[in-house]
Each structure stands twice: as structure tokens, then as C-alpha cells.
Design an enzyme around this catalytic site. Sequence first.
Site, PDB file in Angstrom:
ATOM      1  N   ALA A  34       0.759  -0.946   0.025  1.00  0.00           N
ATOM      2  CA  ALA A  34       0.064  -0.012  -0.100  1.00  0.00           C
ATOM      3  C   ALA A  34       0.688   1.293  -0.019  1.00  0.00           C
ATOM      4  CB  ALA A  34      -0.921   0.034   1.222  1.00  0.00           C
ATOM      5  N   GLU A  35       1.501   1.363   0.939  1.00  0.00           N
ATOM      6  CA  GLU A  35       2.442   2.691   1.024  1.00  0.00           C
ATOM      7  C   GLU A  35       3.470   2.841   0.002  1.00  0.00           C
ATOM      8  OE1 GLU A  35       2.531   0.407   3.291  1.00  0.00           O
ATOM      9  OE2 GLU A  35       1.432   1.205   5.303  1.00  0.00           O
ATOM     10  N   ARG A 104       4.436 -13.208   3.873  1.00  0.00           N
ATOM     11  CA  ARG A 104       5.202 -11.884   4.448  1.00  0.00           C
ATOM     12  C   ARG A 104       5.503 -12.216   6.096  1.00  0.00           C
ATOM     13  NH1 ARG A 104       0.527  -7.576   3.798  1.00  0.00           N
ATOM     14  NH2 ARG A 104       2.145  -6.157   4.055  1.00  0.00           N
ATOM     15  N   ASN A 166      -6.758   0.847   5.715  1.00  0.00           N
ATOM     16  CA  ASN A 166      -6.507  -0.259   4.910  1.00  0.00           C
ATOM     17  C   ASN A 166      -6.607  -1.630   5.672  1.00  0.00           C
ATOM     18  OD1 ASN A 166      -5.719   0.989   2.549  1.00  0.00           O
ATOM     19  ND2 ASN A 166      -3.678   0.369   2.827  1.00  0.00           N
ATOM     20  N   ASP A 253      -5.042   3.384  -2.720  1.00  0.00           N
ATOM     21  CA  ASP A 253      -3.630   4.049  -2.488  1.00  0.00           C
ATOM     22  C   ASP A 253      -3.603   5.207  -3.597  1.00  0.00           C
ATOM     23  OD1 ASP A 253      -3.515   2.063  -0.908  1.00  0.00           O
ATOM     24  OD2 ASP A 253      -2.479   0.772  -2.391  1.00  0.00           O
TER      25      ASP A 253
HETATM   26  O1  KDG Z   1      -3.898  -1.510  -1.107  1.00  0.00           O
HETATM   27  C1  KDG Z   1      -3.339  -2.270  -2.035  1.00  0.00           C
HETATM   28  C2  KDG Z   1      -2.558  -3.310  -1.165  1.00  0.00           C
HETATM   29  O2  KDG Z   1      -3.316  -4.134  -0.448  1.00  0.00           O
HETATM   30  C3  KDG Z   1      -1.726  -4.197  -1.988  1.00  0.00           C
HETATM   31  O3  KDG Z   1      -0.775  -3.655  -2.740  1.00  0.00           O
HETATM   32  C4  KDG Z   1      -1.132  -5.464  -1.249  1.00  0.00           C
HETATM   33  O4  KDG Z   1      -0.221  -3.989   0.666  1.00  0.00           O
HETATM   34  C5  KDG Z   1      -1.061  -4.749   0.458  1.00  0.00           C
HETATM   35  C6  KDG Z   1      -1.500  -5.478   1.551  1.00  0.00           C
HETATM   36  O5  KDG Z   1      -1.010  -5.679   2.530  1.00  0.00           O
HETATM   37  O6  KDG Z   1      -2.699  -5.726   1.425  1.00  0.00           O
END
Ligand code: KDG
Length: 311
Positions: A34-35, A104, A166, A253
Site C-alpha cells: 500500500a505505502e 510475509r 487499509n 492507494d
Molecule cells: O492497497 C493495495 C494493497 O492492499 C496491495 O498492494 C497489497 O499492501 C498490500 C496488502 O498488504 O494488502
Amino acid sequence: ETAAVCIGEAMIMLAGGPGALADVETFRRSVGGAECNVAGGLAALGVPTAWISRLGDDGFGQHVLRDLQQRGVDVGGVEVDAVLPTALYVKESEDGRSRMHYYRTGSAAAAMDPAFLDRPAVRERLEQARLVHTTGITAAISASSAEMLERLATEPRSFMLSVDLNWRPMLWRDKDPAPLWRLLKAADIVLIGADEAEVFAGTSDPDELYERLGAKTLVVKDDAHTAMVLEQDGRHEVPALSVDVVETVGAGDAFAAGFLTGTLQELPMVQRLRLGHLTAAAVLTAPEDHAPPPAPEVRERLLNCSDEEWA
Ligand code: KDG
């Protein structure tokens, strides 16, 4: 020069399908997180932006660095871990819907901790920044990363702190969301989707959210319909553009990148929301989690058109 800093994890995204993950043989690689999507979006709109995080000393980490550099993002504040890996996520597309599968846990970025902010390359960028952006994902990936954000939010600061909720239920399983509430309450700007607000806070009513979050500026996005900004002295609402949606991941984002660019440029509120919708539209019509924003001429025209022409 650093105007904006985004802090959070990037992941290599492997998009498979269409079809069930069990049947997919080949995957297309791109960069998500996201960031990091917001950092790319800000840079594409001309904001000098640094992305601050940690990556593994592996080919995926190298690709993330190269990709962001190509998109004009400053990666000088990124630390490479000799042992821990770069995170991955797999996007499964079945029956027109996407599902995320994270790989992750124990990543290099999850090892970010409060002391990470003392690294000179990080400190220097935070001192220059007018805006620092992060998300609830970074509060969820590990306890140490949540503590880092707690420090960022409570230490005296010279930047605006922006936080996108998020909400990722998968990452919060068995975890107490109290640190995320504290982060949101300490932020200057909060971005939140109406649907995720319903799950996270039990309401999507903008006024109730404004009261509960106590943010100075709250943006509530109701996906395809509208975005509303609430501040002490008023409210503004702008309908979304109607586009043929290809894939929605990353649109929030992109919206943030547009809205925050407008904020840094001190545009009128309605134009900040319009810029958010414009950059979101570009990602909604692309399969990746990020996409180049509409051309400057298009942005210029649509930022300044009448309400009738916009909707
Ligand atoms: O906002 C988009 C993100 O959700 C994606 O790129 C993946 O960062 C992510 C996540 O942790 O869901």
C-alpha cells in the site's frame, strides 16, 4: 528535497489466473504494497517522495528498488536485511474476483522497529518531509512495526501524518487493534473506505466516524460512489468517475496519492477529492496495484471543469 515520505512494506505481487490457485501454472510479477503504491503515485504527480522500508537481500528486493527508482521514488532510506526475505503476495483471480494470499510473516519489513527511525537516512528524510503517510497494514505486520508507528505518531513532528485505515482482517486475526485506533486518532489526515469502516468501527456514517476518530481531516470513500472530506469547519463531497473496472486492488492507494498531492499543493478541497478520483480511476482500469495517472492536460481540464461536466 523530500516533500513526502511513505513508510510501509512492499511486496512482490504474483498475479495468477484466471483460475483457482491450485490450477495456475504461471504468474505475472509486479510490485504491490500500500505505502509503496502511494509513494509511486505521489512521485508520478510530481511530489518529491521517499519510500522508507526494509527489503531482503534478494532478487525480489532488487526488483522493488529498481521499479520504484524508475518511477522516480527516492529509495535512499531503504534498509536491506542480510537474512530476512522480501515479502510476497499472490493474487488469485477467479470468477472475476481477486483474493490475496500473503507470504510475509517474518519478512525484512516486519522487522522495522522504533530504532529504525533513528537511522540517519530515515531521520534526515522525516525532518525534511511536509507529509508522512502510512497505513493500518504497517500497524498489523508485526508488534515492532506497530511500535515504530506509535513512536512516529507521538514524537513531536513537523510533518502532517496521514493514515489510510487499509483494514486487512487476515493480518489482524488474533491481534488487538488498539494500536491502530491510537494511530488513527493521532493522525492529521485519515482515509477510510466506507465498507472497511463498517467492519472495523461498526459504522460507515461519516459524522460518527469523524467524532470517533477525532482526526483533523477525515476522508470517507464510498467505493464507486463518492468521496467525502470532513473537517472542523465543513464537509465536501465529490462523486466518483464512472469507469470500466478491471481490478480494484490499489485504487484506494491511488486515491490517497491524488488527495495528498492536492493537500501538499493546497488545492481547494473539491479539487483534492477530484484528483483522488482521477488517479484512482487509472488504477481501477489496470490489472496491477498501481498505474500512471491521467495525463497532465486531462487532469488540468477535469480538475477545473464544472460539477455538471464532472458527474
Ligand atoms: O492497497 C493495495 C494493497 O492492499 C496491495 O498492494 C497489497 O499492501 C498490500 C496488502 O498488504 O494488502
